[in-house]
Design a protein around this motif. Structure first.
Motif, PDB file in Angstrom:
ATOM      1  N   ILE A 301      27.681   8.663  38.704  1.00 25.50           N
ATOM      2  CA  ILE A 301      26.226   8.790  38.538  1.00 25.50           C
ATOM      3  C   ILE A 301      25.568   7.412  38.687  1.00 25.50           C
ATOM      4  O   ILE A 301      24.550   7.256  39.366  1.00 25.50           O
ATOM      5  N   ARG A 302      26.187   6.413  38.085  1.00 25.30           N
ATOM      6  CA  ARG A 302      25.637   5.056  38.150  1.00 25.30           C
ATOM      7  C   ARG A 302      25.630   4.530  39.587  1.00 25.30           C
ATOM      8  O   ARG A 302      24.657   3.907  40.036  1.00 25.30           O
ATOM      9  N   GLU A 303      26.706   4.773  40.298  1.00 30.41           N
ATOM     10  CA  GLU A 303      26.792   4.278  41.678  1.00 30.41           C
ATOM     11  C   GLU A 303      25.653   4.852  42.516  1.00 30.41           C
ATOM     12  O   GLU A 303      24.974   4.129  43.248  1.00 30.41           O
ATOM     13  N   LYS A 304      25.438   6.166  42.369  1.00 26.87           N
ATOM     14  CA  LYS A 304      24.364   6.776  43.157  1.00 26.87           C
ATOM     15  C   LYS A 304      22.989   6.340  42.652  1.00 26.87           C
ATOM     16  O   LYS A 304      22.062   6.130  43.443  1.00 26.87           O
ATOM     17  N   SER A 305      22.853   6.183  41.342  1.00 25.91           N
ATOM     18  CA  SER A 305      21.572   5.736  40.788  1.00 25.91           C
ATOM     19  C   SER A 305      21.154   4.391  41.385  1.00 25.91           C
ATOM     20  O   SER A 305      19.999   4.202  41.793  1.00 25.91           O
ATOM     21  N   LEU A 306      22.104   3.461  41.453  1.00 22.05           N
ATOM     22  CA  LEU A 306      21.779   2.145  42.022  1.00 22.05           C
ATOM     23  C   LEU A 306      21.458   2.252  43.502  1.00 22.05           C
ATOM     24  O   LEU A 306      20.550   1.579  44.005  1.00 22.05           O
ATOM     25  N   ALA A 307      22.182   3.134  44.203  1.00 22.90           N
ATOM     26  CA  ALA A 307      21.903   3.309  45.633  1.00 22.90           C
ATOM     27  C   ALA A 307      20.503   3.885  45.838  1.00 22.90           C
ATOM     28  O   ALA A 307      19.766   3.463  46.735  1.00 22.90           O
ATOM     29  N   LEU A 308      20.117   4.843  44.978  1.00 19.78           N
ATOM     30  CA  LEU A 308      18.789   5.459  45.113  1.00 19.78           C
ATOM     31  C   LEU A 308      17.677   4.460  44.785  1.00 19.78           C
ATOM     32  O   LEU A 308      16.668   4.389  45.502  1.00 19.78           O
ATOM     33  N   THR A 309      17.849   3.689  43.723  1.00 23.16           N
ATOM     34  CA  THR A 309      16.791   2.737  43.358  1.00 23.16           C
ATOM     35  C   THR A 309      16.721   1.598  44.375  1.00 23.16           C
ATOM     36  O   THR A 309      15.632   1.160  44.736  1.00 23.16           O
ATOM     37  N   ASP A 310      17.877   1.157  44.860  1.00 27.08           N
ATOM     38  CA  ASP A 310      17.874   0.137  45.932  1.00 27.08           C
ATOM     39  C   ASP A 310      17.118   0.651  47.154  1.00 27.08           C
ATOM     40  O   ASP A 310      16.301  -0.063  47.748  1.00 27.08           O
ATOM     41  N   LEU A 311      17.420   1.894  47.533  1.00 28.34           N
ATOM     42  CA  LEU A 311      16.792   2.487  48.718  1.00 28.34           C
ATOM     43  C   LEU A 311      15.277   2.567  48.542  1.00 28.34           C
ATOM     44  O   LEU A 311      14.503   2.203  49.436  1.00 28.34           O
ATOM     45  N   PHE A 370       8.836   5.587  38.431  1.00 27.73           N
ATOM     46  CA  PHE A 370       9.601   6.591  39.174  1.00 27.73           C
ATOM     47  C   PHE A 370      11.023   6.624  38.624  1.00 27.73           C
ATOM     48  O   PHE A 370      11.708   5.595  38.601  1.00 27.73           O
ATOM     49  N   GLY A 371      11.443   7.797  38.186  1.00 25.75           N
ATOM     50  CA  GLY A 371      12.786   7.948  37.621  1.00 25.75           C
ATOM     51  C   GLY A 371      13.717   8.554  38.664  1.00 25.75           C
ATOM     52  O   GLY A 371      13.303   9.410  39.468  1.00 25.75           O
ATOM     53  N   PHE A 372      14.974   8.119  38.656  1.00 19.94           N
ATOM     54  CA  PHE A 372      15.924   8.566  39.686  1.00 19.94           C
ATOM     55  C   PHE A 372      17.133   9.201  39.012  1.00 19.94           C
ATOM     56  O   PHE A 372      17.977   8.509  38.447  1.00 19.94           O
ATOM     57  N   ALA A 373      17.181  10.525  39.067  1.00 19.84           N
ATOM     58  CA  ALA A 373      18.276  11.264  38.434  1.00 19.84           C
ATOM     59  C   ALA A 373      19.255  11.683  39.534  1.00 19.84           C
ATOM     60  O   ALA A 373      18.955  12.559  40.345  1.00 19.84           O
ATOM     61  N   PRO A 374      20.421  11.049  39.582  1.00 18.94           N
ATOM     62  CA  PRO A 374      21.351  11.235  40.699  1.00 18.94           C
ATOM     63  C   PRO A 374      21.960  12.636  40.805  1.00 18.94           C
ATOM     64  O   PRO A 374      22.490  12.977  41.845  1.00 18.94           O
ATOM     65  N   LEU A 375      21.858  13.438  39.756  1.00 15.63           N
ATOM     66  CA  LEU A 375      22.485  14.759  39.808  1.00 15.63           C
ATOM     67  C   LEU A 375      21.753  15.710  40.753  1.00 15.63           C
ATOM     68  O   LEU A 375      22.338  16.657  41.251  1.00 15.63           O
ATOM     69  N   TYR A 376      20.466  15.485  40.975  1.00 13.75           N
ATOM     70  CA  TYR A 376      19.753  16.436  41.837  1.00 13.75           C
ATOM     71  C   TYR A 376      18.912  15.783  42.930  1.00 13.75           C
ATOM     72  O   TYR A 376      18.377  16.470  43.789  1.00 13.75           O
ATOM     73  N   LEU A 377      18.764  14.457  42.899  1.00 15.77           N
ATOM     74  CA  LEU A 377      17.951  13.839  43.950  1.00 15.77           C
ATOM     75  C   LEU A 377      18.786  13.554  45.186  1.00 15.77           C
ATOM     76  O   LEU A 377      19.952  13.160  45.084  1.00 15.77           O
ATOM     77  N   ARG A 378      18.154  13.734  46.338  1.00 15.05           N
ATOM     78  CA  ARG A 378      18.808  13.423  47.618  1.00 15.05           C
ATOM     79  C   ARG A 378      18.205  12.131  48.182  1.00 15.05           C
ATOM     80  O   ARG A 378      17.070  11.787  47.862  1.00 15.05           O
ATOM     81  N   TYR A 379      18.970  11.496  49.026  1.00 16.41           N
ATOM     82  CA  TYR A 379      18.450  10.288  49.686  1.00 16.41           C
ATOM     83  C   TYR A 379      17.213  10.621  50.529  1.00 16.41           C
ATOM     84  O   TYR A 379      16.271   9.831  50.586  1.00 16.41           O
ATOM     85  N   VAL A 380      17.205  11.801  51.163  1.00 11.59           N
ATOM     86  CA  VAL A 380      16.003  12.161  51.953  1.00 11.59           C
ATOM     87  C   VAL A 380      14.777  12.334  51.064  1.00 11.59           C
ATOM     88  O   VAL A 380      13.652  12.111  51.517  1.00 11.59           O
ATOM     89  N   ASP A 381      14.998  12.734  49.810  1.00 11.13           N
ATOM     90  CA  ASP A 381      13.845  12.846  48.899  1.00 11.13           C
ATOM     91  C   ASP A 381      13.181  11.480  48.724  1.00 11.13           C
ATOM     92  O   ASP A 381      11.953  11.377  48.637  1.00 11.13           O
ATOM     93  N   ILE A 382      14.016  10.458  48.640  1.00 10.63           N
ATOM     94  CA  ILE A 382      13.476   9.101  48.465  1.00 10.63           C
ATOM     95  C   ILE A 382      12.691   8.709  49.716  1.00 10.63           C
ATOM     96  O   ILE A 382      11.579   8.179  49.633  1.00 10.63           O
ATOM     97  N   TYR A 383      13.278   9.000  50.858  1.00  9.08           N
ATOM     98  CA  TYR A 383      12.604   8.677  52.115  1.00  9.08           C
ATOM     99  C   TYR A 383      11.248   9.387  52.192  1.00  9.08           C
ATOM    100  O   TYR A 383      10.217   8.766  52.459  1.00  9.08           O
ATOM    101  N   ASP A 384      11.270  10.691  51.933  1.00  9.43           N
ATOM    102  CA  ASP A 384      10.036  11.482  52.031  1.00  9.43           C
ATOM    103  C   ASP A 384       9.001  11.010  51.010  1.00  9.43           C
ATOM    104  O   ASP A 384       7.805  10.942  51.306  1.00  9.43           O
ATOM    105  N   ALA A 385       9.463  10.689  49.801  1.00 12.73           N
ATOM    106  CA  ALA A 385       8.534  10.229  48.756  1.00 12.73           C
ATOM    107  C   ALA A 385       7.814   8.957  49.214  1.00 12.73           C
ATOM    108  O   ALA A 385       6.599   8.819  49.023  1.00 12.73           O
TER     109      ALA A 385
END
Ligand SMILES: *Cc1c(COP(=O)(O)O)cnc(C)c1O
Length: 410
Positions: A301-311, A370-385
């Motif tokens: 979860i942490r690995e993806k969380s950091l990837a999402l916030t970095d992105l 903006f909160g990033f919950a890795p269990l249900y967020l996709r990388y495309v969601d970040i892009y679209d947001a």
């Protein structure tokens, strides 16, 4: 430039991708507010239905025994314990967070009767500040609550400090504190450490055991997805169990509640911190919500969380250079699972985003959170947001006069 296809490729390789299916989320929903209220899981839906249809409807009052409702706060605590690095018998799920903080603060002041100071962070969550002041008033000796700049903690630590209470991930900025290092410094002057994990649990790996934490408490309705007003949890290190007293004693923390004795005798272990009847349906909702965490690890979860916030940070800086001030630390070891952007029109920006299907929140006076919950967020969601954020900024939609009046919940 990062493209939408790059993000889609990241989703295809994402080991957590299949867990999104466990959440009940509209297809078009881009939900960057799971740090405020997590969404419903299928596990919650199943478990709540089971509690209502079987345990309550069929079992009625018999379910207090047959379904072991009295043990639910402890059993759920055991289930939650691995998320904070605790063991079975060290965590209780009950009440809501502010109440559990009150119990720990009140109890810990009795453990350091010769000391007069509680230290907390001046920018801590307001409820934490209110309850610590309230409990200090009640203890019957003079207690000074020092609200400090947390970066100056070392200067304030001395032999008069009874308790230090800090929130591990700052609710506004997302800054994450060094739990082990701070706990060590607090112990060096003989004070006790209480960590608030409201924005940590389910978002970042925690290890209360190796950090030698005395007490901790956290929220059930944020990253844990336990539902609006979900019960909270508290941790008491084994060395303090049977020593830390519950300053708000009630019948269900009694050693023998159904003997109806007129004098209080505390139950052993974490049951001592129970005050009143467990909210069984709400406990069921949180119980079901924890299922999805058991299908992965906090490290993943942490690995993806950091990837999402970095992105998110990279995309915002690439497409809207100079528009926002990044308030959240760039350093991974100082970042929770949220990104805070400062802008003087923050409220209008968040409202305009919500109208366009991207939900974040606003924290006065000027933070877009903006909160990033890795269990249900996709990388495309970040892009679209971020594309939608670009549209809101370039069209000046956020300046609409209808955003001049604020809603009650921001
Ligand atoms: C959300 C939050 C709370 C609120 O807790 P309640 O369960 O509503 O009492 C308290 N402290 C912090 C740091 C929070 O983020």
């Amino acid at each position: 430039m990062i493209t939408r296809d790059d993000c889609r490729a990241l989703d295809e390789r994402d080991p957590l991708a299949e867990l999104r299916g466990e959440f009940i989320l509209a297809k078009e929903e881009i939900y960057l507010d799971g740090n405020s209220l997590g969404p419903v899981t299928r596990g919650t839906q199943r478990r709540v239905n089971q509690v209502i249809e079987h345990e309550w409807a069929e079992g009625l009052v018999r379910s207090w025994n047959a379904a072991q409702w009295m043990d639910a706060p402890l059993k759920l605590g055991d289930r939650l314990a691995p998320l904070i690095g605790a063991h079975a018998g060290e965590v209780l799920v009950a009440d809501t967070l502010t109440f559990l903080l009150a119990k720990i603060i009140g109890g810990s002041l009795e453990l350091r009767p010769e000391r007069h100071v509680i230290i907390t962070d001046a920018v801590n969550f307001h409820s934490d500040l209110y309850i610590v002041a309230g409990m200090a008033r009640l203890v019957g000796r003079e207690i000074v609550v020092k609200t400090i700049d947390r970066n100056t903690l070392d200067e304030h630590l001395d032999e008069d400090v009874a308790l230090v209470m800090l929130t591990q991930v700052d609710f506004r900025t997302g800054e994450m504190l060094d739990m082990a290092g701070i706990t060590r410094a607090v112990h060096e002057v003989g004070a006790l450490m209480l960590w608030d994990f409201a924005h940590s649990t389910g978002a970042v790996p925690l290890d209360v055991t190796s950090a030698d934490v005395d007490f901790a408490a956290g929220c059930g309705y944020k990253y844990l997805n336990g539902g609006p007003g979900a019960p909270a949890f508290m941790y008491v290190a084994p060395r303090w169990q049977g020593v830390l007293r519950n300053p708000l004693p009630g019948w269900l923390g009694h050693a023998r509640p159904f003997d109806f004795e007129s004098t209080y005798e505390s139950a052993p272990g974490m049951r001592a911190y129970v005050t009143s009847s467990p909210s069984v349906i709400a406990l069921g909702a949180l119980d079901g919500a924890l299922e999805v965490f058991e299908r992965t690890t906090m490290a993943a979860i942490r690995e993806k969380s950091l990837a999402l916030t970095d992105l998110f940070i990279e995309l915002v800086e690439e497409s809207l250079p100079g528009v926002f001030e990044l308030v959240t630390p760039r350093e991974h070891d100082q970042r929770g699972s949220q990104v805070a952007l400062r802008h003087s029109n923050g409220y209008g920006i968040i409202q305009a985003l919500i109208e366009r299907g991207v939900t974040g929140d606003f924290r006065a006076p000027d933070i877009c959170r903006f909160g990033f919950a890795p269990l249900y967020l996709r990388y495309v969601d970040i892009y679209d947001a971020v594309q939608i954020l670009v549209e809101v900024m370039s069209s000046s939609a956020y300046l609409d006069t209808k955003y001049e009046r604020r809603l009650a919940v921001t």
